[in-house]
Design a protein around this motif. Structure first.
Motif, PDB file in Angstrom:
ATOM      1  N   ASP A   1      -3.568  17.712  -2.268  1.00  0.00           N
ATOM      2  CA  ASP A   1      -4.342  16.511  -1.965  1.00  0.00           C
ATOM      3  C   ASP A   1      -4.887  15.841  -3.221  1.00  0.00           C
ATOM      4  N   GLN A   2      -5.420  16.617  -4.141  1.00  0.00           N
ATOM      5  CA  GLN A   2      -6.059  16.026  -5.309  1.00  0.00           C
ATOM      6  C   GLN A   2      -5.056  15.263  -6.160  1.00  0.00           C
ATOM      7  N   GLU A   3      -3.874  15.820  -6.348  1.00  0.00           N
ATOM      8  CA  GLU A   3      -2.865  15.099  -7.131  1.00  0.00           C
ATOM      9  C   GLU A   3      -2.398  13.859  -6.383  1.00  0.00           C
ATOM     10  N   MET A   4      -2.199  13.986  -5.077  1.00  0.00           N
ATOM     11  CA  MET A   4      -1.728  12.846  -4.305  1.00  0.00           C
ATOM     12  C   MET A   4      -2.750  11.714  -4.289  1.00  0.00           C
ATOM     13  N   LEU A   5      -4.033  12.057  -4.322  1.00  0.00           N
ATOM     14  CA  LEU A   5      -5.074  11.037  -4.326  1.00  0.00           C
ATOM     15  C   LEU A   5      -5.082  10.225  -5.623  1.00  0.00           C
ATOM     16  N   GLY A   6      -4.424  10.730  -6.663  1.00  0.00           N
ATOM     17  CA  GLY A   6      -4.275   9.970  -7.891  1.00  0.00           C
ATOM     18  C   GLY A   6      -3.058   9.064  -7.873  1.00  0.00           C
ATOM     19  N   ILE A   7      -2.297   9.108  -6.773  1.00  0.00           N
ATOM     20  CA  ILE A   7      -1.058   8.325  -6.668  1.00  0.00           C
ATOM     21  C   ILE A   7      -1.152   7.250  -5.592  1.00  0.00           C
ATOM     22  N   VAL A   8      -1.680   7.613  -4.422  1.00  0.00           N
ATOM     23  CA  VAL A   8      -1.682   6.699  -3.276  1.00  0.00           C
ATOM     24  C   VAL A   8      -2.889   5.770  -3.302  1.00  0.00           C
ATOM     25  N   THR A   9      -2.858   4.769  -2.436  1.00  0.00           N
ATOM     26  CA  THR A   9      -3.992   3.852  -2.302  1.00  0.00           C
ATOM     27  C   THR A   9      -4.709   4.028  -0.965  1.00  0.00           C
ATOM     28  N   SER A  10      -4.086   4.748  -0.022  1.00  0.00           N
ATOM     29  CA  SER A  10      -4.717   5.042   1.271  1.00  0.00           C
ATOM     30  C   SER A  10      -4.418   6.482   1.666  1.00  0.00           C
ATOM     31  N   ALA A  11      -5.411   7.152   2.258  1.00  0.00           N
ATOM     32  CA  ALA A  11      -5.261   8.548   2.670  1.00  0.00           C
ATOM     33  C   ALA A  11      -5.441   8.662   4.178  1.00  0.00           C
ATOM     34  N   ASN A  12      -4.388   9.141   4.863  1.00  0.00           N
ATOM     35  CA  ASN A  12      -4.472   9.417   6.295  1.00  0.00           C
ATOM     36  C   ASN A  12      -5.027  10.834   6.436  1.00  0.00           C
TER      37      ASN A  12
ATOM     38  N   ALA B   1      -5.828  -2.065   4.326  1.00  0.00           N
ATOM     39  CA  ALA B   1      -6.798  -2.210   5.417  1.00  0.00           C
ATOM     40  C   ALA B   1      -7.672  -3.443   5.275  1.00  0.00           C
ATOM     41  N   ALA B   2      -8.196  -3.708   4.082  1.00  0.00           N
ATOM     42  CA  ALA B   2      -9.089  -4.854   3.898  1.00  0.00           C
ATOM     43  C   ALA B   2      -8.357  -6.160   4.159  1.00  0.00           C
ATOM     44  N   ALA B   3      -7.116  -6.270   3.669  1.00  0.00           N
ATOM     45  CA  ALA B   3      -6.345  -7.489   3.862  1.00  0.00           C
ATOM     46  C   ALA B   3      -6.016  -7.714   5.335  1.00  0.00           C
ATOM     47  N   ALA B   4      -5.657  -6.626   6.049  1.00  0.00           N
ATOM     48  CA  ALA B   4      -5.318  -6.750   7.465  1.00  0.00           C
ATOM     49  C   ALA B   4      -6.529  -7.171   8.283  1.00  0.00           C
TER      50      ALA B   4
ATOM     51  N   GLY C   1     -11.339   6.086  -5.230  1.00  0.00           N
ATOM     52  CA  GLY C   1     -11.267   4.711  -4.746  1.00  0.00           C
ATOM     53  C   GLY C   1     -10.135   4.477  -3.771  1.00  0.00           C
ATOM     54  N   VAL C   2      -9.765   5.531  -3.031  1.00  0.00           N
ATOM     55  CA  VAL C   2      -8.670   5.472  -2.067  1.00  0.00           C
ATOM     56  C   VAL C   2      -9.230   5.213  -0.669  1.00  0.00           C
ATOM     57  N   ALA C   3      -8.616   4.275   0.069  1.00  0.00           N
ATOM     58  CA  ALA C   3      -9.053   3.970   1.430  1.00  0.00           C
ATOM     59  C   ALA C   3      -8.824   5.174   2.338  1.00  0.00           C
ATOM     60  N   ILE C   4      -9.709   5.337   3.318  1.00  0.00           N
ATOM     61  CA  ILE C   4      -9.653   6.493   4.221  1.00  0.00           C
ATOM     62  C   ILE C   4      -9.296   6.051   5.629  1.00  0.00           C
ATOM     63  N   GLY C   5      -8.304   6.734   6.208  1.00  0.00           N
ATOM     64  CA  GLY C   5      -7.901   6.456   7.577  1.00  0.00           C
ATOM     65  C   GLY C   5      -7.963   7.696   8.425  1.00  0.00           C
ATOM     66  N   ALA C   6      -8.237   7.542   9.710  1.00  0.00           N
ATOM     67  CA  ALA C   6      -8.285   8.661  10.650  1.00  0.00           C
ATOM     68  C   ALA C   6      -6.872   8.952  11.160  1.00  0.00           C
ATOM     69  N   HIS C   7      -6.371  10.147  10.823  1.00  0.00           N
ATOM     70  CA  HIS C   7      -5.020  10.538  11.230  1.00  0.00           C
ATOM     71  C   HIS C   7      -5.141  11.328  12.527  1.00  0.00           C
TER      72      HIS C   7
ATOM     73  N   ASP D   1       0.840  -1.195   0.000  1.00  0.00           N
ATOM     74  CA  ASP D   1       0.000   0.000   0.000  1.00  0.00           C
ATOM     75  C   ASP D   1       0.877   1.248   0.000  1.00  0.00           C
ATOM     76  N   LEU D   2       0.375   2.320  -0.606  1.00  0.00           N
ATOM     77  CA  LEU D   2       1.005   3.634  -0.497  1.00  0.00           C
ATOM     78  C   LEU D   2       0.050   4.551   0.248  1.00  0.00           C
ATOM     79  N   ASN D   3       0.514   5.172   1.332  1.00  0.00           N
ATOM     80  CA  ASN D   3      -0.345   6.096   2.080  1.00  0.00           C
ATOM     81  C   ASN D   3       0.304   7.471   2.178  1.00  0.00           C
ATOM     82  N   SER D   4      -0.528   8.480   2.409  1.00  0.00           N
ATOM     83  CA  SER D   4      -0.029   9.837   2.573  1.00  0.00           C
ATOM     84  C   SER D   4      -0.920  10.597   3.547  1.00  0.00           C
ATOM     85  N   ASP D   5      -0.328  11.575   4.247  1.00  0.00           N
ATOM     86  CA  ASP D   5      -1.060  12.410   5.204  1.00  0.00           C
ATOM     87  C   ASP D   5      -1.723  13.557   4.445  1.00  0.00           C
ATOM     88  N   LEU D   6      -3.052  13.590   4.458  1.00  0.00           N
ATOM     89  CA  LEU D   6      -3.794  14.555   3.649  1.00  0.00           C
ATOM     90  C   LEU D   6      -4.846  15.283   4.492  1.00  0.00           C
ATOM     91  N   GLY D   7      -5.548  16.223   3.874  1.00  0.00           N
ATOM     92  CA  GLY D   7      -6.596  16.975   4.567  1.00  0.00           C
ATOM     93  C   GLY D   7      -6.069  17.922   5.622  1.00  0.00           C
TER      94      GLY D   7
END
Length: 267
Positions: free
Chosen positions: A24-35, A254-257, A59-65, A7-13
């Motif tokens: 954020d918008q460009e990064m969301l086209g690169i990563v698979t998960s967004a913190n 996240a889904a695999a874990a 279609g990027v997974a969302i995580g609570a940072h 997975d690739l994640n990044s701190d966004l928002g």
């Protein structure tokens, strides 16, 4: 070790009012998960909602940072928070992001602590237990993302909460496997090509070079590419390209874990 999925994640928002941070918008086209920031270290409701909407569309997974209540210090100052306060603060932050995600027809699938809180709960058993308790009370199926060998991941596993291991693309590591302090020279890596090569080796061989040249064995589920540093999107693009060219599949962790923990619990 053969190439595998990661997975690739990044701190966004992390924008606030008229102040913006990262693309954020460009990064969301690169990563698979967004913190996604939850308002305590950064992020206002409008910025957070915009990022959630973008993640859902991509279609990027969302995580609570989640972090300390520290807007002025961007959550990077150590704070000795009482347990009752820390548990409530983490619950509050997850809940806020869950509500914004639900309004956009999506959901939160994991939790990643931010900054000083992230580093503190590697070793601080009390604060680590507080974070685990907060996640358990909100939703014990949320995956907790953190450092390998950390107290928080050990306690989460003991509590039946799914966990995932993270590595940082642009950060130097000590021989003990911890991050070199940002106050130390060489803590942040800037050579895009070198960072990309390091992450391919991590994903395919489970090896990461420490700052002294020694090799660390590390099997990570996710790689963090920071969104707030200069040239962040260029580095993220290069890391993604290098991984895909090496045959590494990119997908949310996240889904695999969560599925692995569910299977273990039933066995």
């Amino acid at each position: 070790m053969n190439a595998r999925a990661i997975d690739l994640n990044s701190d966004l928002g992390e924008g606030f009012g008229r102040w913006t941070l990262g693309d954020d918008q460009e990064m969301l086209g690169i990563v698979t998960s967004a913190n996604v920031a939850c308002g305590f270290h950064a992020g206002d409701p409008r910025a957070i909602r915009s990022t959630v909407t973008g993640a859902a569309d991509a279609g990027v997974a969302i995580g609570a940072h989640v972090g300390y209540r520290d807007l002025a210090g961007f959550g990077r100052r150590n704070i000795d928070v009482a347990s009752d306060d820390l548990v409530a603060d983490v619950i509050y932050q997850i809940g806020a992001l869950q509500a914004l995600a639900a309004a956009e027809g999506t959901s939160v699938s994991y939790v990643k602590p931010h900054g000083a809180l992230y580093n503190t709960i590697v070793h601080d058993e009390r604060q680590a237990a507080d974070v685990v308790e907060a996640v358990r009370l909100v939703d014990p199926t949320l995956v907790l993302l953190g450092m390998p060998g950390s107290a928080v991941l050990r306690l989460a596993t003991e509590a039946g909460i799914p966990t995932a291991i993270e590595a940082f693309a642009d950060r130097a590591y000590t021989p003990q496997g911890t991050l070199v302090s940002r106050r130390e020279p060489g803590a942040v890596l800037h050579d895009v090509d070198e960072v990309a090569k390091r992450m391919v080796r991590l994903a395919t061989d489970g090896l990461l070079e420490a700052i002294d040249g020694s090799m660390l064995e590390l099997r990570a589920d996710s790689i963090c590419v920071h969104g707030d540093s200069p040239g962040a999107t260029d580095m993220a693009k290069q890391v993604r390209l290098a991984l895909t060219e090496a045959g590494v599949e990119l997908r949310p962790f996240a889904a695999a874990a969560a599925a692995t923990t569910s299977t273990t619990a039933r066995s």
